[in-house]
Design an enzyme around this catalytic site. Structure first.
Site, short mmCIF file in Angstrom:
data_model
loop_
_atom_site.label_atom_id
_atom_site.label_comp_id
_atom_site.label_asym_id
_atom_site.label_seq_id
_atom_site.Cartn_x
_atom_site.Cartn_y
_atom_site.Cartn_z
CD GLU A 144 10.04 -4.74 -8.69
OE1 GLU A 144 9.87 -3.73 -7.98
OE2 GLU A 144 9.15 -5.61 -8.86
CB CYS A 156 11.01 -0.62 1.35
SG CYS A 156 11.16 -0.02 -0.32
CD GLU A 158 10.71 -1.90 6.81
OE1 GLU A 158 10.11 -2.98 6.98
OE2 GLU A 158 10.94 -1.44 5.69
CE LYS A 167 -3.31 -9.23 -2.19
NZ LYS A 167 -3.93 -8.02 -1.61
N PRO A 168 -3.53 -5.95 -5.64
CG PRO A 168 -5.05 -4.19 -5.99
CD PRO A 168 -4.77 -5.63 -6.35
CB ALA A 169 -2.02 -3.26 -0.37
CD GLU A 208 12.59 -5.22 -5.44
OE1 GLU A 208 13.21 -4.68 -4.51
OE2 GLU A 208 13.09 -5.45 -6.54
N GLY A 265 6.62 -6.36 -0.39
CA GLY A 265 5.95 -6.28 0.90
C GLY A 265 6.90 -6.70 2.00
CB SER A 266 6.26 -7.76 5.45
OG SER A 266 5.39 -8.85 5.21
CD1 TRP A 269 -0.07 -1.54 3.10
CD2 TRP A 269 0.69 0.56 3.29
NE1 TRP A 269 0.77 -1.49 4.19
CE2 TRP A 269 1.24 -0.20 4.33
CE3 TRP A 269 1.02 1.91 3.20
CZ2 TRP A 269 2.11 0.34 5.28
CZ3 TRP A 269 1.88 2.45 4.14
CH2 TRP A 269 2.41 1.65 5.17
CG ASN A 270 5.12 1.24 0.66
OD1 ASN A 270 4.77 0.52 -0.28
ND2 ASN A 270 6.33 1.20 1.17
P1 NAP Z 1 2.62 -7.07 3.71
O1 NAP Z 1 1.79 -7.24 4.90
O2 NAP Z 1 3.65 -8.10 3.41
O3 NAP Z 1 1.58 -6.92 2.49
C1 NAP Z 1 2.03 -6.79 1.17
C2 NAP Z 1 1.06 -7.50 0.25
O4 NAP Z 1 1.02 -8.88 0.58
C3 NAP Z 1 -0.37 -6.98 0.33
O5 NAP Z 1 -0.94 -6.99 -0.95
C4 NAP Z 1 -1.03 -8.03 1.22
O6 NAP Z 1 -2.42 -8.17 0.99
C5 NAP Z 1 -0.33 -9.28 0.73
N1 NAP Z 1 -0.42 -10.41 1.66
C6 NAP Z 1 -0.52 -10.39 3.00
N2 NAP Z 1 -0.61 -11.65 3.48
C7 NAP Z 1 -0.57 -12.49 2.42
C8 NAP Z 1 -0.63 -13.89 2.25
N3 NAP Z 1 -0.71 -14.74 3.29
N4 NAP Z 1 -0.57 -14.40 1.00
C9 NAP Z 1 -0.48 -13.58 -0.07
N5 NAP Z 1 -0.42 -12.22 0.02
C10 NAP Z 1 -0.44 -11.69 1.25
O7 NAP Z 1 3.43 -5.71 3.71
P2 NAP Z 1 2.88 -4.25 3.98
O8 NAP Z 1 2.76 -4.03 5.44
O9 NAP Z 1 1.69 -4.01 3.13
O10 NAP Z 1 4.09 -3.38 3.38
C11 NAP Z 1 5.13 -2.98 4.14
C12 NAP Z 1 6.38 -3.78 3.86
O11 NAP Z 1 6.69 -3.75 2.46
C13 NAP Z 1 7.57 -3.17 4.54
O12 NAP Z 1 8.35 -4.15 5.14
C14 NAP Z 1 8.34 -2.51 3.39
O13 NAP Z 1 9.70 -2.35 3.63
C15 NAP Z 1 8.05 -3.44 2.27
N6 NAP Z 1 8.26 -2.77 0.97
C16 NAP Z 1 9.35 -3.12 0.26
C17 NAP Z 1 9.61 -2.50 -0.94
C18 NAP Z 1 10.82 -2.90 -1.75
O14 NAP Z 1 10.88 -2.52 -2.92
N7 NAP Z 1 11.77 -3.61 -1.19
C19 NAP Z 1 8.75 -1.51 -1.42
C20 NAP Z 1 7.64 -1.17 -0.66
C21 NAP Z 1 7.40 -1.83 0.55
P3 NAP Z 1 -3.51 -7.45 1.93
O15 NAP Z 1 -3.22 -6.00 1.83
O16 NAP Z 1 -4.79 -7.81 1.28
O17 NAP Z 1 -3.33 -8.00 3.29
#
Ligand code: NAP
Length: 482
Positions: free
Chosen positions: A461, A287, A384, A178-180, A253, A231-232, A154-155
């Site tokens: 990327e 991130c 983080e 699939k977006p957040a 990522e 994501g995480s 979502w960020n």
């Molecule tokens: P997240 O909880 O991992 O969620 C990211 C995505 O994964 C969302 O679309 C979420 O869907 C989905 N998801 C959650 N549980 C899942 C499951 N069991 N199976 C499949 N998909 C699942 O991360 P976040 O809190 O949204 O984002 C923050 C993290 O992203 C931070 O750690 C940040 O550093 C990292 N990030 C990294 C980068 C990079 O380029 N390295 C860029 C941006 C962010 P729902 O929203 O529907 O739950």
């Protein structure tokens, strides 16, 4: 502006060229007001399975299109995104909270990936290798991986999508996104613009709904040949294990814990200015946000005073208000994490130099905060924080700061401020991270490889390497008679 007045606003899923609804819905909130602003379909495994079938069907013809044709459609998508910048920025600011100017800058950034990969589509090349056998010719061609899936956070609701979708479509792959759940509306509006650009049904699909069910289908379905996830680290590693059984290609990522290092010989005013840009963009929810700031003892006082002044000038507020320079956090869980990290640091001896409070009890607001004398074991240094908190740590020697910077499982970004080129070279060589900003806090660009090492991910990327993630090599050995 309202959603009703925006022609590209969509609250249905884009599946096989149609806007599809479901009985079950998911609410989308405005993080400033915490009010429900839209409802999107809550789809699950069976709709995902059908979307993958449709993507497979679409792939059989999309992969046959010429790179020039794909480049033309991507260029048109790029044009339409920029034409719709103010609408997209409004949608993003309302669902994500970031100030309108930042949302608008993200649309430019997101569009730059589309243009970049429109051009890269035409530069995918093969090779003719030299052969030890004079009766053989060795050729390498590159072909699209196949049906791809993307799960995004979502960020950065636009850029995290375009930097996956654009190289996938450029290479001849089809993609299901699939977006957040917090930010589906920007994604769906981008889908509408892709439709207007002329991408055929099934080439780009966007599904909203239950992350676990959709993710399990994406990772277990053998027709999906690649997953790209941002994501995480926790969810990335789960998805990686789910992809293992049929050995899908995967790009990850993931989370970061960026060190920001300021040496005595640096220009302190530049270091503060760049820290402000890197740290407080998106209220610290990036991130590559500097998570821990190491300042050498000789410039500590000057740096701290200048930083306090800059932080107290930030204006916290609703992203749509023109004077806002820092918006709300995404949700209550994000606010609680920030509070927990600050309380933990205080209990370990840190002091609050500015901020440190939640201004209203019932909003996702948190003041930009500066902490001093933070010990290395504080949670805000180890994990983080993903919020507007700067923990200051004082250091004396190069060796000490290299050890502190690398003392983490993560390795996404690092920042280094020094005017000594020899020192820059020494530190750059020693720091374990995929990206390093040297005397700058702004490092992302479509033409640069974005990605991390260690627990921060796999693959890159952007850049000319970004399209490789969506291509397979095929080696052909031709035998011929003399
Ligand atoms: P997240 O909880 O991992 O969620 C990211 C995505 O994964 C969302 O679309 C979420 O869907 C989905 N998801 C959650 N549980 C899942 C499951 N069991 N199976 C499949 N998909 C699942 O991360 P976040 O809190 O949204 O984002 C923050 C993290 O992203 C931070 O750690 C940040 O550093 C990292 N990030 C990294 C980068 C990079 O380029 N390295 C860029 C941006 C962010 P729902 O929203 O529907 O739950």
């Amino acid at each position: 502006m309202t959603f009703q007045s925006i022609s590209i606003f969509r609250d249905k899923c884009l599946l096989n060229g149609k806007w599809c609804d479901s009985k079950e819905k998911m609410p989308v909130y405005n993080p400033s007001s915490q009010k429900v602003i839209a409802q999107v379909p809550s789809m699950g495994a069976s709709e995902t399975k059908q979307a993958i079938r449709d993507a497979t069907q679409a792939f059989s013809t999309w992969k046959q299109t010429s790179p020039m044709h794909r480049a033309k459609l991507l260029s048109e998508w790029h044009r339409l995104i920029l034409d719709a910048k103010s609408s997209l920025a409004y949608i993003m600011s309302v669902e994500q909270g970031k100030p309108l100017a930042e949302a608008s800058a993200e649309i430019d950034y997101a569009a730059s990936y589309v243009l970049w990969f429109a051009e890269e589509a035409m530069r995918v090349q093969g090779e003719v290798l030299s052969s030890a056998n004079p009766h053989q010719r060795l050729i390498v061609t590159r072909s699209p991986v196949g049906v791809c899936a993307a799960i995004t956070p979502w960020n950065f609701p636009a850029a995290m999508i375009t930097r996956k979708v654009a190289p996938a479509l450029a290479s001849g792959c089809t993609m299901l996104v699939k977006p957040a759940q917090q930010t589906p509306l920007t994604a769906l509006a981008l889908g509408e613009l892709a439709t207007q650009a002329g991408f055929p049904a099934g080439v780009l699909q966007i599904i909203t709904g239950e992350a676990k069910d959709i993710g399990e289908e994406m990772t277990s379905n053998p027709q999906v040949r690649k997953l790209s996830f941002t994501g995480s680290t926790k969810i990335g590693s789960l998805l990686m294990s789910q992809c293992a059984h049929d050995v899908k290609k995967i790009s990850l990522e993931l989370g970061g814990n960026a060190p920001f290092i300021v040496f005595n010989n640096s220009d302190v005013s530049v270091a503060v200015e760049e820290l402000m840009k890197a740290k407080f963009r998106n209220a610290g929810q990036t991130c590559i946000s500097p998570n821990r700031v190491y300042v050498q003892s000789g410039v500590k006082d000057a740096f701290t005073q200048s930083l306090i002044k800059a932080i107290t000038e930030l204006k916290l507020g609703d992203g749509l208000e023109p004077e806002t320079t820092i918006g709300p956090l995404i949700d209550e869980a994000a606010v609680q994490k920030v509070i927990h990290h600050i309380e933990n640091a205080k209990a370990l001896g840190a002091s609050v130099l500015c901020g440190g409070n939640r201004p209203l009890a019932d909003g996702n607001w948190f003041e930009p905060t500066l902490l001093d004398n933070v010990p290395p074991n504080a949670l805000c240094v180890v994990e983080e924080t993903f919020g507007p908190v700067v923990p200051l740590v004082t250091f004396d020697s190069e060796q000490e700061v290299i050890h502190l910077a690398n003392d983490t499982p993560f390795g996404l970004a690092a920042y280094l401020f020094s005017s000594d080129i020899h020192q820059v070279e020494r530190i750059t060589n020693e720091i374990d991270s995929g990206m390093i900003g040297i005397n700058t806090g702004v490092i992302s660009a479509a033409n640069a490889p974005f990605g991390g090492v260690k627990a921060s991910g796999l693959g890159r990327e952007g850049a000319h390497t970004g399209i490789e993630e969506y291509l397979e090599m095929k080696y052909q050995c031709y035998g011929f008679k003399a």
